[in-house]
Scaffold this motif. Structure first.
Motif, PDB file in Angstrom:
ATOM      1  N   MET A   1      49.435  34.867  36.442  1.00 14.59           N
ATOM      2  CA  MET A   1      48.441  35.129  37.459  1.00 14.59           C
ATOM      3  C   MET A   1      47.066  35.140  36.817  1.00 14.59           C
ATOM      4  O   MET A   1      46.898  35.652  35.728  1.00 14.59           O
ATOM      5  CB  MET A   1      48.701  36.471  38.117  1.00 14.59           C
ATOM      6  CG  MET A   1      49.840  36.454  39.095  1.00 14.59           C
ATOM      7  SD  MET A   1      49.891  37.932  40.103  1.00 14.59           S
ATOM      8  CE  MET A   1      51.154  38.830  39.239  1.00 14.59           C
ATOM      9  N   SER A   2      46.090  34.597  37.519  1.00 18.85           N
ATOM     10  CA  SER A   2      44.718  34.551  37.045  1.00 18.85           C
ATOM     11  C   SER A   2      43.789  35.056  38.135  1.00 18.85           C
ATOM     12  O   SER A   2      44.126  35.040  39.309  1.00 18.85           O
ATOM     13  CB  SER A   2      44.329  33.118  36.683  1.00 18.85           C
ATOM     14  OG  SER A   2      45.129  32.638  35.648  1.00 18.85           O
ATOM     15  N   PHE A   3      42.595  35.480  37.721  1.00 17.06           N
ATOM     16  CA  PHE A   3      41.579  35.896  38.661  1.00 17.06           C
ATOM     17  C   PHE A   3      40.804  34.677  39.146  1.00 17.06           C
ATOM     18  O   PHE A   3      40.500  33.775  38.369  1.00 17.06           O
ATOM     19  CB  PHE A   3      40.601  36.875  38.004  1.00 17.06           C
ATOM     20  CG  PHE A   3      41.159  38.258  37.865  1.00 17.06           C
ATOM     21  CD1 PHE A   3      41.084  39.157  38.912  1.00 17.06           C
ATOM     22  CD2 PHE A   3      41.742  38.670  36.682  1.00 17.06           C
ATOM     23  CE1 PHE A   3      41.588  40.436  38.788  1.00 17.06           C
ATOM     24  CE2 PHE A   3      42.250  39.941  36.549  1.00 17.06           C
ATOM     25  CZ  PHE A   3      42.171  40.838  37.606  1.00 17.06           C
ATOM     26  N   PHE A   4      40.482  34.651  40.437  1.00 18.95           N
ATOM     27  CA  PHE A   4      39.686  33.591  41.031  1.00 18.95           C
ATOM     28  C   PHE A   4      38.652  34.222  41.940  1.00 18.95           C
ATOM     29  O   PHE A   4      38.871  35.296  42.493  1.00 18.95           O
ATOM     30  CB  PHE A   4      40.548  32.647  41.880  1.00 18.95           C
ATOM     31  CG  PHE A   4      41.501  31.819  41.078  1.00 18.95           C
ATOM     32  CD1 PHE A   4      41.111  30.602  40.565  1.00 18.95           C
ATOM     33  CD2 PHE A   4      42.788  32.270  40.842  1.00 18.95           C
ATOM     34  CE1 PHE A   4      41.989  29.835  39.828  1.00 18.95           C
ATOM     35  CE2 PHE A   4      43.675  31.511  40.095  1.00 18.95           C
ATOM     36  CZ  PHE A   4      43.271  30.287  39.592  1.00 18.95           C
ATOM     37  N   ILE A   5      37.512  33.564  42.110  1.00 17.84           N
ATOM     38  CA  ILE A   5      36.534  33.982  43.103  1.00 17.84           C
ATOM     39  C   ILE A   5      36.757  33.090  44.309  1.00 17.84           C
ATOM     40  O   ILE A   5      36.617  31.874  44.220  1.00 17.84           O
ATOM     41  CB  ILE A   5      35.103  33.868  42.573  1.00 17.84           C
ATOM     42  CG1 ILE A   5      34.909  34.846  41.406  1.00 17.84           C
ATOM     43  CG2 ILE A   5      34.093  34.139  43.684  1.00 17.84           C
ATOM     44  CD1 ILE A   5      33.569  34.776  40.734  1.00 17.84           C
ATOM     45  N   ILE A   6      37.135  33.686  45.433  1.00 17.38           N
ATOM     46  CA  ILE A   6      37.454  32.959  46.655  1.00 17.38           C
ATOM     47  C   ILE A   6      36.478  33.401  47.740  1.00 17.38           C
ATOM     48  O   ILE A   6      36.369  34.602  48.029  1.00 17.38           O
ATOM     49  CB  ILE A   6      38.905  33.230  47.096  1.00 17.38           C
ATOM     50  CG1 ILE A   6      39.877  32.803  45.983  1.00 17.38           C
ATOM     51  CG2 ILE A   6      39.223  32.531  48.397  1.00 17.38           C
ATOM     52  CD1 ILE A   6      41.310  33.232  46.229  1.00 17.38           C
ATOM     53  N   VAL A   7      35.758  32.456  48.314  1.00 21.44           N
ATOM     54  CA  VAL A   7      34.784  32.761  49.352  1.00 21.44           C
ATOM     55  C   VAL A   7      35.471  33.479  50.513  1.00 21.44           C
ATOM     56  O   VAL A   7      36.529  33.058  50.974  1.00 21.44           O
ATOM     57  CB  VAL A   7      34.106  31.462  49.848  1.00 21.44           C
ATOM     58  CG1 VAL A   7      33.155  31.756  50.999  1.00 21.44           C
ATOM     59  CG2 VAL A   7      33.372  30.776  48.713  1.00 21.44           C
ATOM     60  N   GLY A   8      34.878  34.604  50.945  1.00 20.80           N
ATOM     61  CA  GLY A   8      35.422  35.355  52.064  1.00 20.80           C
ATOM     62  C   GLY A   8      36.559  36.289  51.700  1.00 20.80           C
ATOM     63  O   GLY A   8      37.157  36.915  52.564  1.00 20.80           O
ATOM     64  N   ARG A   9      36.870  36.410  50.425  1.00 17.75           N
ATOM     65  CA  ARG A   9      37.972  37.285  50.000  1.00 17.75           C
ATOM     66  C   ARG A   9      37.463  38.307  49.001  1.00 17.75           C
ATOM     67  O   ARG A   9      36.683  37.978  48.112  1.00 17.75           O
ATOM     68  CB  ARG A   9      39.069  36.427  49.368  1.00 17.75           C
ATOM     69  CG  ARG A   9      40.237  37.207  48.835  1.00 17.75           C
ATOM     70  CD  ARG A   9      41.527  36.795  49.526  1.00 17.75           C
ATOM     71  NE  ARG A   9      42.602  37.669  49.107  1.00 17.75           N
ATOM     72  CZ  ARG A   9      43.655  37.282  48.413  1.00 17.75           C
ATOM     73  NH1 ARG A   9      43.811  36.023  48.109  1.00 17.75           N
ATOM     74  NH2 ARG A   9      44.566  38.148  48.068  1.00 17.75           N
ATOM     75  N   ASN A  10      37.861  39.543  49.138  1.00 11.16           N
ATOM     76  CA  ASN A  10      37.546  40.626  48.211  1.00 11.16           C
ATOM     77  C   ASN A  10      36.038  40.796  48.015  1.00 11.16           C
ATOM     78  O   ASN A  10      35.578  41.110  46.938  1.00 11.16           O
ATOM     79  CB  ASN A  10      38.240  40.390  46.865  1.00 11.16           C
ATOM     80  CG  ASN A  10      38.343  41.653  46.042  1.00 11.16           C
ATOM     81  OD1 ASN A  10      38.382  42.746  46.578  1.00 11.16           O
ATOM     82  ND2 ASN A  10      38.378  41.500  44.732  1.00 11.16           N
ATOM     83  N   LEU A  19      48.127  38.285  45.286  1.00  6.81           N
ATOM     84  CA  LEU A  19      48.196  39.674  45.722  1.00  6.81           C
ATOM     85  C   LEU A  19      47.471  39.843  47.045  1.00  6.81           C
ATOM     86  O   LEU A  19      46.469  39.190  47.311  1.00  6.81           O
ATOM     87  CB  LEU A  19      47.572  40.597  44.675  1.00  6.81           C
ATOM     88  CG  LEU A  19      48.248  40.599  43.314  1.00  6.81           C
ATOM     89  CD1 LEU A  19      47.523  41.545  42.371  1.00  6.81           C
ATOM     90  CD2 LEU A  19      49.706  41.000  43.420  1.00  6.81           C
ATOM     91  N   SER A  20      47.954  40.757  47.868  1.00  8.05           N
ATOM     92  CA  SER A  20      47.339  40.986  49.173  1.00  8.05           C
ATOM     93  C   SER A  20      46.007  41.702  49.003  1.00  8.05           C
ATOM     94  O   SER A  20      45.702  42.250  47.949  1.00  8.05           O
ATOM     95  CB  SER A  20      48.275  41.810  50.053  1.00  8.05           C
ATOM     96  OG  SER A  20      48.503  43.077  49.452  1.00  8.05           O
ATOM     97  N   GLU A  21      45.216  41.721  50.086  1.00  7.70           N
ATOM     98  CA  GLU A  21      43.933  42.417  50.064  1.00  7.70           C
ATOM     99  C   GLU A  21      44.157  43.907  49.853  1.00  7.70           C
ATOM    100  O   GLU A  21      45.220  44.443  50.132  1.00  7.70           O
ATOM    101  CB  GLU A  21      43.198  42.190  51.386  1.00  7.70           C
ATOM    102  CG  GLU A  21      42.751  40.772  51.601  1.00  7.70           C
ATOM    103  CD  GLU A  21      41.560  40.376  50.743  1.00  7.70           C
ATOM    104  OE1 GLU A  21      40.818  41.265  50.280  1.00  7.70           O
ATOM    105  OE2 GLU A  21      41.375  39.170  50.529  1.00  7.70           O
ATOM    106  N   GLN A  22      43.126  44.607  49.389  1.00 10.51           N
ATOM    107  CA  GLN A  22      43.224  46.018  49.034  1.00 10.51           C
ATOM    108  C   GLN A  22      43.760  46.880  50.173  1.00 10.51           C
ATOM    109  O   GLN A  22      44.613  47.721  49.973  1.00 10.51           O
ATOM    110  CB  GLN A  22      41.858  46.523  48.596  1.00 10.51           C
ATOM    111  CG  GLN A  22      41.872  47.975  48.161  1.00 10.51           C
ATOM    112  CD  GLN A  22      40.496  48.437  47.725  1.00 10.51           C
ATOM    113  OE1 GLN A  22      39.547  47.675  47.747  1.00 10.51           O
ATOM    114  NE2 GLN A  22      40.390  49.667  47.337  1.00 10.51           N
ATOM    115  N   TYR A  23      43.279  46.655  51.397  1.00  5.45           N
ATOM    116  CA  TYR A  23      43.687  47.509  52.511  1.00  5.45           C
ATOM    117  C   TYR A  23      45.143  47.322  52.903  1.00  5.45           C
ATOM    118  O   TYR A  23      45.700  48.123  53.605  1.00  5.45           O
ATOM    119  CB  TYR A  23      42.786  47.310  53.716  1.00  5.45           C
ATOM    120  CG  TYR A  23      42.792  45.888  54.258  1.00  5.45           C
ATOM    121  CD1 TYR A  23      43.767  45.453  55.142  1.00  5.45           C
ATOM    122  CD2 TYR A  23      41.812  44.988  53.866  1.00  5.45           C
ATOM    123  CE1 TYR A  23      43.777  44.158  55.623  1.00  5.45           C
ATOM    124  CE2 TYR A  23      41.811  43.689  54.346  1.00  5.45           C
ATOM    125  CZ  TYR A  23      42.795  43.275  55.225  1.00  5.45           C
ATOM    126  OH  TYR A  23      42.798  41.997  55.688  1.00  5.45           O
TER     127      TYR A  23
END
Length: 133
Positions: A1-10, A19-23
């Motif tokens: 698994m790697s970290f990504f910057i995704i527009v509109g996410r997190n 992984l699902s969103e924090q909430y």
């Protein structure tokens, strides 16, 4: 698994797409003091660490300390050792009679590609040697 910057996410911060969103995680208090938290939309922090006044930090900063500077990495934290890293591409793939320098799949950069059981494309990073070494 790697970290990504995704527009509109997190909130635009790096996340792990699988992984699902924090909430949606179902976490509930009491949280461990060693767990990173996001409060009031700020950067993740550890509750167990006290707030430190910026004037207490002095030069020379340790290389391992993440830094924020608007001139680098779009203002996000960065590690000063990273500029000493160089990207190396080993490729046996040809595109228009030239070796491929990068590959993408679904807008993500491919770091390793295989043909059969042989690696035909690979990206890795090396630390540059200084002239004194």
């Amino acid at each position: 698994m790697s970290f990504f910057i995704i527009v509109g996410r997190n909130g635009g911060y790096p996340c792990i797409p699988e992984l699902s969103e924090q909430y949606e995680t179902g976490s509930c208090s009491p949280f461990c003091d060693m767990m990173m938290r996001v409060e009031n939309g700020n950067y993740p922090t550890l509750k167990m660490l006290p707030d430190v006044a910026p004037e207490l930090f002095s030069l020379p900063y340790p290389d391992a300390l993440l830094r924020c500077d608007e001139r680098f990495n779009n203002g996000y934290p960065f590690n000063v050792n990273l500029p000493a890293m160089i990207k190396v591409t080993n490729s046996k793939l040809f595109i228009h009679e030239k070796l491929a320098k990068s590959l993408f799949f679904d807008e993500k950069e491919v770091r390793k590609a295989y043909c059969g059981e042989n690696v035909v494309f690979r990206i890795y990073y090396l630390k540059r040697r200084s002239c004194e070494s």
